[in-house]
Structure formats: C-alpha cells, structure tokens
Design a protein around this motif. Sequence first.
Motif, PDB file in Angstrom:
ATOM      1  N   ARG A 141       0.837  -1.198   0.000  1.00 35.16           N
ATOM      2  CA  ARG A 141       0.000   0.000   0.000  1.00 35.16           C
ATOM      3  C   ARG A 141       0.872   1.247   0.000  1.00 35.16           C
ATOM      4  O   ARG A 141       0.609   2.201  -0.747  1.00 35.16           O
ATOM      5  N   GLU A 142       1.904   1.212   0.819  1.00 38.47           N
ATOM      6  CA  GLU A 142       2.773   2.389   0.908  1.00 38.47           C
ATOM      7  C   GLU A 142       3.500   2.662  -0.396  1.00 38.47           C
ATOM      8  O   GLU A 142       3.859   3.797  -0.691  1.00 38.47           O
ATOM      9  N   ARG A 143       3.730   1.608  -1.182  1.00 34.96           N
ATOM     10  CA  ARG A 143       4.392   1.813  -2.472  1.00 34.96           C
ATOM     11  C   ARG A 143       3.383   2.056  -3.595  1.00 34.96           C
ATOM     12  O   ARG A 143       3.753   2.084  -4.771  1.00 34.96           O
ATOM     13  N   GLY A 144       2.125   2.141  -3.239  1.00 36.84           N
ATOM     14  CA  GLY A 144       1.120   2.389  -4.265  1.00 36.84           C
ATOM     15  C   GLY A 144       0.797   1.167  -5.111  1.00 36.84           C
ATOM     16  O   GLY A 144       0.231   1.290  -6.194  1.00 36.84           O
ATOM     17  N   LEU A 145       1.157  -0.012  -4.615  1.00 39.35           N
ATOM     18  CA  LEU A 145       0.828  -1.234  -5.360  1.00 39.35           C
ATOM     19  C   LEU A 145      -0.546  -1.722  -4.932  1.00 39.35           C
ATOM     20  O   LEU A 145      -0.844  -1.792  -3.733  1.00 39.35           O
ATOM     21  N   SER A 146      -1.384  -2.101  -5.885  1.00 39.25           N
ATOM     22  CA  SER A 146      -2.689  -2.599  -5.497  1.00 39.25           C
ATOM     23  C   SER A 146      -2.679  -4.128  -5.488  1.00 39.25           C
ATOM     24  O   SER A 146      -2.005  -4.768  -6.297  1.00 39.25           O
ATOM     25  N   VAL A 147      -3.401  -4.685  -4.523  1.00 38.08           N
ATOM     26  CA  VAL A 147      -3.580  -6.140  -4.415  1.00 38.08           C
ATOM     27  C   VAL A 147      -5.050  -6.420  -4.666  1.00 38.08           C
ATOM     28  O   VAL A 147      -5.894  -5.810  -3.991  1.00 38.08           O
ATOM     29  N   PRO A 148      -5.424  -7.221  -5.637  1.00 41.45           N
ATOM     30  CA  PRO A 148      -4.560  -8.073  -6.462  1.00 41.45           C
ATOM     31  C   PRO A 148      -4.109  -7.453  -7.782  1.00 41.45           C
ATOM     32  O   PRO A 148      -3.464  -8.143  -8.566  1.00 41.45           O
ATOM     33  N   GLY A 149      -4.446  -6.186  -8.039  1.00 40.67           N
ATOM     34  CA  GLY A 149      -4.143  -5.605  -9.351  1.00 40.67           C
ATOM     35  C   GLY A 149      -2.677  -5.732  -9.755  1.00 40.67           C
ATOM     36  O   GLY A 149      -2.344  -6.283 -10.808  1.00 40.67           O
ATOM     37  N   ASP A 150      -1.783  -5.266  -8.877  1.00 38.90           N
ATOM     38  CA  ASP A 150      -0.359  -5.308  -9.207  1.00 38.90           C
ATOM     39  C   ASP A 150       0.350  -6.511  -8.592  1.00 38.90           C
ATOM     40  O   ASP A 150       1.441  -6.879  -9.020  1.00 38.90           O
ATOM     41  N   LEU A 151      -0.261  -7.047  -7.556  1.00 37.28           N
ATOM     42  CA  LEU A 151       0.440  -8.082  -6.789  1.00 37.28           C
ATOM     43  C   LEU A 151      -0.600  -9.055  -6.231  1.00 37.28           C
ATOM     44  O   LEU A 151      -1.556  -8.645  -5.562  1.00 37.28           O
ATOM     45  N   LEU A 152      -0.381 -10.349  -6.505  1.00 36.10           N
ATOM     46  CA  LEU A 152      -1.232 -11.371  -5.885  1.00 36.10           C
ATOM     47  C   LEU A 152      -0.582 -11.790  -4.564  1.00 36.10           C
ATOM     48  O   LEU A 152       0.638 -11.926  -4.497  1.00 36.10           O
TER      49      LEU A 152
END
Lengths: 339, 339
Positions: free
Chosen positions: B263-274
Amino acid sequence: MQPSRSRPRIRDVAEAAGVSETTVSHVLNNKGRVDAATRARVAEVAERLGYRPNSNARGLRSGRADTIALLMPIVDLDATHHILAVDFYLSLTMNVVEAAFERDQALLQLPPLRRLDDLRRFGIDGGIVVDPLPADPRVAMFDRLGLPAVTIGRDIAHAGAPWWVAADSAAGTLTVLDHLAAAGARRVAMLSVDIGWSWFADAERAYAEWTARHGRHPMLVLARPDKLDSSAAEAAGRLLDLEPDAVYVPPQWLATGLLRAARERGLSVPGDLLVSVGVDSHQARTSEPALTAVDLDPARTAREAVDLLISRIEGRPPQAPRVIPVTLLPRRSTAVVTT
Amino acid sequence: MQPSRSRPRIRDVAEAAGVSETTVSHVLNNKGRVDAATRARVAEVAERLGYRPNSNARGLRSGRADTIALLMPIVDLDATHHILAVDFYLSLTMNVVEAAFERDQALLQLPPLRRLDDLRRFGIDGGIVVDPLPADPRVAMFDRLGLPAVTIGRDIAHAGAPWWVAADSAAGTLTVLDHLAAAGARRVAMLSVDIGWSWFADAERAYAEWTARHGRHPMLVLARPDKLDSSAAEAAGRLLDLEPDAVYVPPQWLATGLLRAARERGLSVPGDLLVSVGVDSHQARTSEPALTAVDLDPARTAREAVDLLISRIEGRPPQAPRVIPVTLLPRRSTAVVTT
DNA sequence: CTGAAAGCGCTTACAG
DNA sequence: CTGAAAGCGCTTACAG
C-alpha cells in the motif's frame, strides 16, 4: 544407571536418609516438628535422588488434587472467540497456565461441559470459568458438585457473589469516551454486541451514564453475536446511518467491520470518524489505521483469578471481587488530524 | 438428599448391587468374565448412583493417569504465537482439549518447561509438543523421563522419528504456487520466516523445487522471527524490491506487513500483486482485500495428534507419520482482475 | 522430635 | 463366573 522406569518413592528417600517415611513426609510438606539437621539431611537426599511425590498417591490420601480447571467461553470452536479478540483469549490461557504452575497447581483445560458427569470425571479442586453468561450453567455445575469456582468476568445475574475477577470495563469505557471528546468529537456513538457478558453490560451502562452526564444524545447499536461477519456489516451500517463522528467499539470483530463499512462509504478514519476498540490485539496494532485500544492486562487477570480460586479452595472467607485496572493505548485511529 | 460431600465409591456400588468390588471393577472396565445379567445390573446401579471412579486411586493403582499434556510453542507469551496465526493456535488448543476429552483423557496444559523437574511434577502419561524446534529440548525431556511424546510439526533434526502429525506444508505450497501461476503470475516470490519449524522448512523446499521445475527464478526473503512488526516491514521491503507479481507468505503476520508495504508503495492487491497466506484466520478473512489462505484443519490435526499419542502410550508399534491434507481457500487477494 | 500403623479408592493376580 | 486379599505411594492422627 537405571532407566527412569521407576522413579524414587518416599521410601527410597527415607532409607537413604536413615529416617522414617513419616519424617520425610513432614520435611517435604513443612509439617510437624523436625530437627533442623534432620530436615536439612532429608531435603538434601530428596534433592539428590530427584524425588517427586506421586500426585495420584498424594491426591488420594489428602483429597486434594492440586489441579484446577479452566473453562473457556461457551462458543463455537472456530468462530466465536472472536467476539472479544482471539489474542486476548490465547494470552489469557497461557497466563493462567503459567500462574497455576507458579502456585504448584496443574491446569486442566476442559471442553464445553454438557452434563454434570463431564465435570465429575476429573480430579480437580476447583475451576476458573471465563466469560460467564447470566446464571451460567457451568458455574451451576461446580456449585452442584460442591466444587469451588471463580469467574473471569462477573455473572450479571448474580449480583452478590464475590468470586470473580474482571477488567474494569466501566473505567475503560469512560477513559475512551473522554479521550474521544478531548479529540473534539461531538457525536460519540457506541457499537457493541448483544451478549450477556459483564464486560459488555458494564460498558453500555458507562456509556449511558457518560452521555447523560455530558448532555449528549446516546447512539448505541448492538450487533447479534452470531454469524459474525454479516452481523458486523449490518450493525456497522446502522451505526453509520446515525452519522457519529466517533465510535467506541468494545469487540475487535465489530471494529474490523466498522472500518470496512466506513471505507465503503468514503469516510476516512480518523479524518471523518474516530474509532477506538475495547481490547488490544495484533489486529488492532496492525490495522489501517492502527486502532486505539484498551489493554485489558490478561496476565494480571490470570494471576488474580488463580489466586482467588486458591483462596476459595482453601476455604478463606470471600473478599471483595477483584477489579483489574485497564490502560488506554492511543493510536492513529483517534489522533487529531493537524490542519 | 446428601450434599455431594461424599461421592459414591466402588464399595457403595458393590453393596447396592450385591456383588464384590472386584466384579464392579470388571464391569466398569470391561474386563474378566462377568455374567451378562450381573453386568447389566451393576452397570445400572453405577449409573443410578452417579458413580465416577476416583482418578487418583485408579491412577495410583494402574500406573496410568489418563492425562496427557499439551505444550504450546516456545515463545514470548504475548508476541510470538503470531508467527503463524493466533487463530490457529487457539483453535488447535480447543480441539486438542475436545479430542482428549472424547478419548477419556484429561488435558493438562503446561507452561514452557525450564527443567526436568517441571515435567516430573505432573501425573501424565505423555505429551503433545507443538511446533518443535530442531532437536527440541522439550521432547528431549520427555525422552529422558521415558514418557511418550508426539509432536505437531516434525522435528527437522530428527528425520527418522515417526511420532508426529503435521499439515502437508509441501502440498499446500505447491497448490498455492500453481494457483498463482494459473492467475497469470510470472514472478512468483516467497516471503517467510527464519525459524526451524518443519512447516516453514517444507514450504521453502517445495518453493525451491517448484521454481526449478518451472524454470523460474527463485525469489525468497526470510524475516527474523523477533520484533515482529519491524522485521515484517523490513523483510516486506526487501521482497518488493525484487518486483514480484505474486507472493506466497506462509505466516499471517508477514502477510499483514506485506499488504501494508505494498500500500505504501502504491501497489494494489490483487491488481499489481497477488498475495496468498499459508494459514487461515479471521484476520485473513477480513483484511482488505480478503486473503487467499490455506486451511490447515486444526480440528483434524488435533484429533490425529491425540490418537497418535494414545497409540504410543499403549505401546503400539510406530506407524507412518500422519500428514494432514490442506485446502486452498481462494479469495480476492489472488482473484484475476477482469479487464 | 520421631516412627509404626492405618487407610485413601481403586485394580489385579490369584484361587475357587 | 465371582470374590478375598494385596498393594499402588502417599499423609495423618496417634503414641512415645
């Protein structure tokens, strides 16, 4: 060296020390008059031989088992411990185990009791019942067998009985409410659960008193204790319809549901809504945002409960019930957002 | 009616049924030859009188205590149960209690053992040790006293010993990894903890084999098991630097840390990361997004452990260790986002 | 200050 | 098929 097949008996100690079994017993239990030199010699021999009394023999003879039972809340095995917070119960359990051990008591954990015989089967001197329901049937079983019991949490249907230990729910509630008011909240609500545990009953009463004293409109929503996740969503929705700007939520599971419901409505915590939960847990510490919580001190609760039960087993007169002080742990969910 | 001061003894049953104590004992323990009619009458009388054998007397005479011990992982009382997930341990405990009860065993919970005497004090027939460390000292104490023990989790330093029950960590890992790959992940990483429990060791090995078999580059980051929250943040950061598009995280505490770091890096789960965690819990179910998890079946694990221990106590020959099947619970954190 | 003896409530050879 | 007797390892009056 012998394999540990046969551990030393009191007779072995007596022979090795050149005294009678009676004397050994007196030394080991600090009874009777024994010459200091004899006492020292016997103790030394017992130690050297690694003597440990056989608990069955001792229990059979003395009528005491030096064993106490622990009964966790009556709940579904997998779901309902979450009513408060699973961390609390695990910590409470481990601390009761530790406290019992330190008082030379074995700690028997019992499953939910169905019949009186379930309790009669075990050689125990007494029991600790966690989270009694009103007129709790488990406590009634202990009473019927003449076995001492104490509760963690007060049985709200038995006003008089002093044999309980409980965290100070009322004081915790007032501390939280004052904390929310100090952070600027005007519309302070409470989201709790409809179950007859003193922890929740006392929090509700404290909330009612606090709102009355401060001339505020009470906004109380109670969730049903079953089907945890769906009832949490439903209750959180009802609560948010009242448009509070701060909420005290004693159980963790409802705090989780409230955070989710707030997010879905686009409310930010703590920006639009302050939230405080009534019990600390890993989940409270690591949720987003971290939740202000009440530390219920399970370690002290456990120690006091074991101590109170031993008092009762030994026939000491009832003392005042033991109320455990609680502490507020302020975190980001109630932090005033600096403009 | 008498107060329960004196429970009926075997002699009371014998007199009321007009037989000898021997015969009552035979009936109650299903031993010896007893006439069917006599047997029925004695059983009926015992039932009517509410007779329960005195466990101390029985244990003293027979040498069996019908009591088993449970030893939870060696950890700080308040922090380290979170290494896996607190829900799992509470559920495991309650299920062991229940399973022991059903097998007519009392369940003694023991604190962390410091010395051999801590174990000698209790009248137990054997013990269940949860999450053994390599060459676990608690198991060694049981061995030294000639007391049977079984472990939940395998002692990775004792390859041969068959006295353990464990969830199928390798199979669970492969199922998760295949699930992630099927969802389109190309860069599948693993975030785990550096502690010598077989659950983690087996997951690591399975991950290594899987990446080798599929010609993928292994990306493994291990967190330190202490100072849980800070080590989680540090390890999650290192992992995200590797730019995976999917992560298998056996312990819940690290999954929480990973979600926060993402979240802090702006990555979305599951969009960017499973993300998939290796154990189910209330926290996994209610986190945002809900986490795909592995159901370790603590109820079955508990039952098998109690059964295996009783086998060992009764001197039956070692069987194959018991591997508990696990199940994948797919949730939103690994759901393919429809374009 | 010390010890011989009884007995807690069972189970288990053993004899009949 | 049934029972009398011994004994598990302690503690506790009791006597000296």
